[in-house]
Design a protein around this motif. Structure first.
Motif, short mmCIF file in Angstrom:
data_model
loop_
_atom_site.label_atom_id
_atom_site.label_comp_id
_atom_site.label_asym_id
_atom_site.label_seq_id
_atom_site.Cartn_x
_atom_site.Cartn_y
_atom_site.Cartn_z
N LEU A 22 8.27 -56.10 -8.64
CA LEU A 22 7.30 -55.49 -7.74
C LEU A 22 7.81 -54.13 -7.25
CD1 LEU A 22 6.26 -58.62 -5.65
CD2 LEU A 22 4.86 -57.42 -7.33
N LEU A 23 9.10 -54.05 -6.98
CA LEU A 23 9.68 -52.77 -6.55
C LEU A 23 9.63 -51.73 -7.67
CD1 LEU A 23 12.80 -54.04 -4.54
CD2 LEU A 23 10.72 -53.00 -3.62
N LEU A 24 9.95 -52.15 -8.89
CA LEU A 24 9.88 -51.25 -10.04
C LEU A 24 8.46 -50.73 -10.22
CD1 LEU A 24 11.02 -49.96 -12.65
CD2 LEU A 24 10.52 -52.13 -13.81
N ALA A 25 7.49 -51.64 -10.09
CA ALA A 25 6.09 -51.25 -10.27
C ALA A 25 5.67 -50.20 -9.25
CB ALA A 25 5.20 -52.49 -10.16
N LEU A 26 6.03 -50.40 -7.99
CA LEU A 26 5.66 -49.44 -6.95
C LEU A 26 6.37 -48.10 -7.14
CD1 LEU A 26 5.53 -51.74 -3.80
CD2 LEU A 26 3.61 -50.56 -4.89
N ALA A 27 7.61 -48.14 -7.66
CA ALA A 27 8.33 -46.89 -7.92
C ALA A 27 7.63 -46.08 -9.02
CB ALA A 27 9.77 -47.20 -8.31
N VAL A 28 7.25 -46.74 -10.12
CA VAL A 28 6.56 -46.06 -11.21
C VAL A 28 5.21 -45.52 -10.73
CG1 VAL A 28 5.49 -46.38 -13.48
CG2 VAL A 28 7.72 -47.42 -12.99
N PHE A 29 4.51 -46.34 -9.96
CA PHE A 29 3.21 -45.95 -9.40
C PHE A 29 3.34 -44.69 -8.54
CE2 PHE A 29 0.37 -46.34 -5.68
CZ PHE A 29 -0.87 -46.30 -6.30
N SER A 30 4.35 -44.65 -7.68
CA SER A 30 4.53 -43.50 -6.80
C SER A 30 4.92 -42.24 -7.57
CB SER A 30 5.60 -43.82 -5.74
OG SER A 30 5.21 -44.92 -4.95
N VAL A 31 5.80 -42.39 -8.56
CA VAL A 31 6.19 -41.25 -9.39
C VAL A 31 4.97 -40.68 -10.12
CG1 VAL A 31 7.47 -40.58 -11.46
CG2 VAL A 31 8.59 -41.92 -9.67
N GLY A 32 4.13 -41.56 -10.67
CA GLY A 32 2.94 -41.11 -11.38
C GLY A 32 2.00 -40.32 -10.49
N ASN A 33 1.84 -40.76 -9.25
CA ASN A 33 0.95 -40.05 -8.34
C ASN A 33 1.54 -38.72 -7.89
OD1 ASN A 33 -1.65 -41.52 -7.57
ND2 ASN A 33 -0.15 -43.17 -7.56
N GLY A 34 2.86 -38.68 -7.69
CA GLY A 34 3.50 -37.40 -7.37
C GLY A 34 3.35 -36.41 -8.49
N MET A 35 3.51 -36.87 -9.73
CA MET A 35 3.32 -36.00 -10.88
C MET A 35 1.87 -35.53 -11.00
SD MET A 35 5.62 -37.95 -13.79
CE MET A 35 4.97 -36.86 -15.08
N SER A 36 0.92 -36.42 -10.64
CA SER A 36 -0.49 -36.05 -10.69
C SER A 36 -0.78 -34.89 -9.74
CB SER A 36 -1.37 -37.25 -10.31
OG SER A 36 -1.22 -38.32 -11.21
N ALA A 37 -0.18 -34.95 -8.55
CA ALA A 37 -0.39 -33.89 -7.56
C ALA A 37 0.21 -32.57 -8.01
CB ALA A 37 0.20 -34.31 -6.22
N LEU A 38 1.26 -32.64 -8.84
CA LEU A 38 1.94 -31.43 -9.29
C LEU A 38 1.41 -30.89 -10.61
CD1 LEU A 38 5.63 -32.49 -8.49
CD2 LEU A 38 4.28 -30.77 -7.26
N ALA A 39 0.47 -31.60 -11.24
CA ALA A 39 -0.01 -31.22 -12.58
C ALA A 39 -0.58 -29.81 -12.59
CB ALA A 39 -1.06 -32.21 -13.05
N SER A 40 -0.14 -29.01 -13.55
CA SER A 40 -0.61 -27.63 -13.67
C SER A 40 -1.66 -27.47 -14.76
CB SER A 40 0.57 -26.71 -13.97
OG SER A 40 1.23 -27.11 -15.16
N SER A 41 -1.95 -28.55 -15.50
CA SER A 41 -2.98 -28.52 -16.52
C SER A 41 -3.63 -29.90 -16.58
CB SER A 41 -2.40 -28.16 -17.89
OG SER A 41 -1.55 -29.20 -18.36
N PHE A 42 -4.82 -29.96 -17.18
CA PHE A 42 -5.50 -31.24 -17.26
C PHE A 42 -4.75 -32.22 -18.15
CE2 PHE A 42 -9.05 -33.99 -18.85
CZ PHE A 42 -9.33 -34.59 -17.62
N SER A 43 -4.09 -31.71 -19.19
CA SER A 43 -3.29 -32.58 -20.06
C SER A 43 -2.15 -33.22 -19.29
CB SER A 43 -2.74 -31.78 -21.24
OG SER A 43 -3.79 -31.28 -22.04
N MET A 44 -1.48 -32.43 -18.45
CA MET A 44 -0.41 -32.97 -17.63
C MET A 44 -0.95 -34.00 -16.63
SD MET A 44 2.00 -29.66 -16.81
CE MET A 44 3.05 -30.66 -15.74
N LEU A 45 -2.14 -33.74 -16.11
CA LEU A 45 -2.74 -34.69 -15.18
C LEU A 45 -3.01 -36.02 -15.87
CD1 LEU A 45 -4.04 -35.31 -12.40
CD2 LEU A 45 -6.20 -34.48 -13.36
#
Length: 390
Positions: free
Chosen positions: A70-93
Motif C-alpha cells: 500500500l505504501l509503494l502504491a501511494l508513493a508511485v501514485f504521488s510521483v506520477g501526479n508530481g510529474m503530471s504537474a511538471l509536464a512540459s508537453s502532452f506526451s510527457m503528461l
C-alpha cells in the motif's frame, strides 16, 4: 472500522485524481493546443494503466506484506501526479498519467480486499461501501475544489494538490495502519481457473460494460453540456454527480448486508442508471431538474462496484485480493475503452449531445446481461433442490 477509514483516506486521493482530470480537459487542451477528443486521452491512459496494474501487480506482489505494498502504491501514485504537474508537453503528461494510473491500480483493489478482511463477514458490505465511499468523497469534494484551484493556479496547481494528498495518505498508512498479513498468492492454475469460471467472467464482463457506459460518458461531460445547452460551467453538475456518488457508495453496503442479494441490487442499479442517461438531455432546460439525472447517474455508477466485489469475494473466498483486482481492472479498462470510443466517435462526426444516449444503450446491454446471469443462477438453484429432494 477505524482501520478501514485509513484505506478510505487513500481512496479519497485516488477519487480526486481519477475524476478531476475530466473537468480539466479544456484547460489541458488549451495549454497544449489540442482538441477535446485528444485531451480526453489523458483520462484514457490513466485508466488503461490502472486496469493493467491491478492484475499484473496483484500477481507480482502477492504474498508480500500488505502494508508495504500500500505504501509503494501511494508513493508511485504521488510521483506520477508530481510529474503530471511538471509536464512540459502532452506526451510527457501522458507518461506521467500512466505512472499515476499504475499506483492507483495497485492501491485500489488491495484496499478493497484489506477492508473486507479487517471486518467480520456480516460487516463486509459496509466496509466495502466505506472504502468506495472514500473515492466518491474525493470526487464530490475534491473535483469541485480542484476546479476552483485550477481557476487560480492552473490545472498544474490542482495536480500538485493531489500529490500532496497522496503523500498525506502515505504518512497516515505509515503511522496508523497495522502490519496486515497477506493471503497466500493463488497459483497460475488457480488464476486460470478463476478467469475461466463462467460466473466470475460474467461478473467481470458486466463490470466492464458498466464502466464503459458510466465513466466513459463522464470523461466528456464538459463537451456534452456545452453542446446540449451551451453550458460552459460544469462545476455544479460535477457536484451533483459526486453527491450522487457519495449517496450510492455509502448506502449500497448496508443494502447488501440487509438483503443479501447483491445480484438483484446490481440489476436494479443498471436499469436506473440507463434511465438517468436517457433522460439527461430532457432535464437540462429546467433549472432544478437539470441536476437530477446527474445525481442518479452518479449514485448508480458508484453503487455498482460493491455488489460486484461482494459476489467475487463469495465466489473466490481464498483469493479475494486477486478477484477484486480483476474486477477493478475491468472497471478502469472500461473507463479507458469508454473514453477512447467517445473520442473516436466525436472525431468521426458524432455530436457530443448523442453520447448520453449511446452510454444509456451500453448500460441497457449490461442490464440484460445481468438478467441472463441471474436466470442461470436460478436454474442452477432449482436443479440443486431437485437433486437434494430426489
Amino acid at each position: 472500522m477505524q482501520r478501514v477509514l485509513l484505506l478510505a483516506i487513500g481512496m479519497f486521493a485516488l477519487g480526486f485524481d481519477a475524476y478531476v482530470v475530466a473537468g480539466l480537459l479544456p484547460d489541458i487542451g488549451a495549454t497544449f493546443k489540442i482538441n477535446a477528443s485528444q485531451a480526453g486521452q489523458a483520462v484514457s491512459v490513466f485508466t488503461f494503466c490502472y486496469a493493467l496494474a491491478a492484475p499484473v501487480f496483484a500477481t507480482l506482489l502477492a504474498g508480500k506484506p500488505m502494508r508495504r505494498i500500500l505504501l509503494l502504491a501511494l508513493a508511485v501514485f504521488s510521483v506520477g501526479n508530481g510529474m503530471s504537474a511538471l509536464a512540459s508537453s502532452f506526451s510527457m503528461l501522458l507518461v506521467a498519467r500512466a505512472i499515476a494510473g499504475v499506483g492507483a491500480g495497485l492501491f485500489s483493489p488491495l484496499a478493497a480486499a484489506a477492508a473486507a478482511s479487517l471486518v467480520s463477514e456480516q460487516k463486509r458490505g459496509r466496509a466495502l461501501g466505506m472504502t468506495l465511499g472514500g473515492m466518491s468523497t474525493g470526487t464530490v469534494v475534491g473535483v469541485p475544489l480542484g476546479l476552483i484551484v485550477a481557476e487560480h493556479l492552473g490545472w498544474e496547481g490542482t495536480l500538485w494538490s493531489i500529490t500532496a494528498l497522496g503523500l498525506l495518505a502515505l504518512v497516515g498508512i505509515v503511522i496508523w495502519f497495522p502490519n496486515f498479513p497477506a493471503s497466500a498468492p493463488p497459483s497460475l492454475r488457480q488464476r486460470v481457473a478463476m478467469m475461466t469460471n463462467g460466473r466470475v467472467s460474467a461478473t467481470v464482463g458486466i463490470t466492464l460494460l458498466t464502466s464503459i457506459s458510466s465513466l466513459g460518458l463522464y470523461t466528456y461531460i464538459a463537451s456534452v453540456l456545452y453542446h446540449l445547452a451551451d453550458i460552459d460551467y460544469t462545476t455544479p453538475f460535477l457536484w451533483a454527480w459526486g453527491i450522487g456518488g457519495m449517496i450510492g457508495s455509502f448506502s449500497i453496503g448496508t443494502l447488501i448486508d440487509r438483503t443479501g442479494r447483491p445480484s438483484l441490487l446490481m440489476a436494479g442499479i443498471l436499469a436506473i442508471m440507463a434511465f438517468s442517461m436517457f433522460i439527461l438531455p430532457l432535464g437540462l432546460p429546467f433549472p432544478v431538474l437539470a441536476y437530477l439525472p446527474f445525481v442518479i447517474w452518479g449514485a448508480m455508477g458508484w453503487a455498482s462496484q460493491a455488489p460486484q466485489q461482494h459476489v467475487l469475494l463469495r465466489l473466490q473466498p481464498d483469493h479475494g485480493a486477486a478477484a477484486v483486482a480483476l474486477n477493478s481492472s475491468a472497471n478502469y479498462l472500461g473507463s479507458a475503452i469508454g473514453s477512447a470510443l467517445g473520442g473516436i466517435a466525436m472525431l468521426a462526426g458524432l455530436a457530443p449531445s448523442r453520447l448520453p444516449f449511446a452510454a444509456g444503450c451500453v448500460a441497457m446491454v449490461a442490464f440484460l446481461a445481468q438478467l441472463v446471469v441471474m436466470s442461470r443462477e436460478k436454474i442452477k438453484e432449482n436443479q440443486g433442490k431437485i437433486k437434494m429432494e430426489s
